[in-house]
Write a protein that holds these residues in place. Structure first.
Motif, PDB file in Angstrom:
ATOM      1  N   GLU A  76       6.689   2.853   0.248  1.00  0.00           N
ATOM      2  CA  GLU A  76       5.925   3.052   1.466  1.00  0.00           C
ATOM      3  C   GLU A  76       5.182   4.806   1.939  1.00  0.00           C
ATOM      4  O   GLU A  76       4.650   4.997   2.371  1.00  0.00           O
ATOM      5  N   ASP A  86       4.093   7.618   2.455  1.00  0.00           N
ATOM      6  CA  ASP A  86       3.580   8.271   2.996  1.00  0.00           C
ATOM      7  C   ASP A  86       3.889   9.150   3.804  1.00  0.00           C
ATOM      8  O   ASP A  86       3.229  10.419   4.074  1.00  0.00           O
ATOM      9  N   ILE A 134       3.250   0.765  -5.593  1.00  0.00           N
ATOM     10  CA  ILE A 134       2.716   1.249  -5.716  1.00  0.00           C
ATOM     11  C   ILE A 134       2.046   2.124  -6.263  1.00  0.00           C
ATOM     12  O   ILE A 134       1.135   2.831  -5.519  1.00  0.00           O
ATOM     13  N   GLN A 175      -1.602   0.289  -4.230  1.00  0.00           N
ATOM     14  CA  GLN A 175      -1.348   1.097  -3.161  1.00  0.00           C
ATOM     15  C   GLN A 175      -1.953   2.799  -3.176  1.00  0.00           C
ATOM     16  O   GLN A 175      -2.633   2.661  -2.563  1.00  0.00           O
ATOM     17  N   TRP A 226      -5.511   4.523  -1.499  1.00  0.00           N
ATOM     18  CA  TRP A 226      -5.719   5.653  -0.877  1.00  0.00           C
ATOM     19  C   TRP A 226      -6.109   6.248  -1.590  1.00  0.00           C
ATOM     20  O   TRP A 226      -7.117   7.204  -0.915  1.00  0.00           O
TER      21      TRP A 226
END
Length: 87
Positions: A27, A31, A71, A74, A78
């Motif tokens: 992450e 990011d 992933i 996530q 987002w």
């Protein structure tokens, strides 16, 4: 160098050495890349490209510990956040 390929290489390296907590490191890789981008469209495009790359059969064969699925979850979160914040 292509930033997408750098991210994919980093994630593949993390998948190869998978151990508890690897998702946090993955992450952070994602990011860091997204933080470099300006605007919601650029970020969404980068997330879509990464999702596409990780879904390729050649990449998926190296998936360990369901890292790519984590992933993907996530990135979808987002995506939702970006859609909410910027529209």
């Amino acid at each position: 160098m292509d930033p997408l390929n750098d991210n994919v290489r980093s994630i593949l390296a993390l998948a190869t050495s998978y151990k508890p907590g690897t998702i946090i490191m993955a992450e952070r890789v994602v990011d860091a890349k997204l933080d470099e981008l300006r605007g919601s469209r650029a970020r969404r495009a980068a997330m879509d490209a990464l999702l596409h790359e990780l879904a390729l059969p050649t990449r998926h064969a190296r998936n360990r510990g369901s890292l790519f699925e984590l992933i993907e979850l996530q990135l979808k979160r987002w995506h939702t956040e970006i859609a909410y914040l910027f529209h």
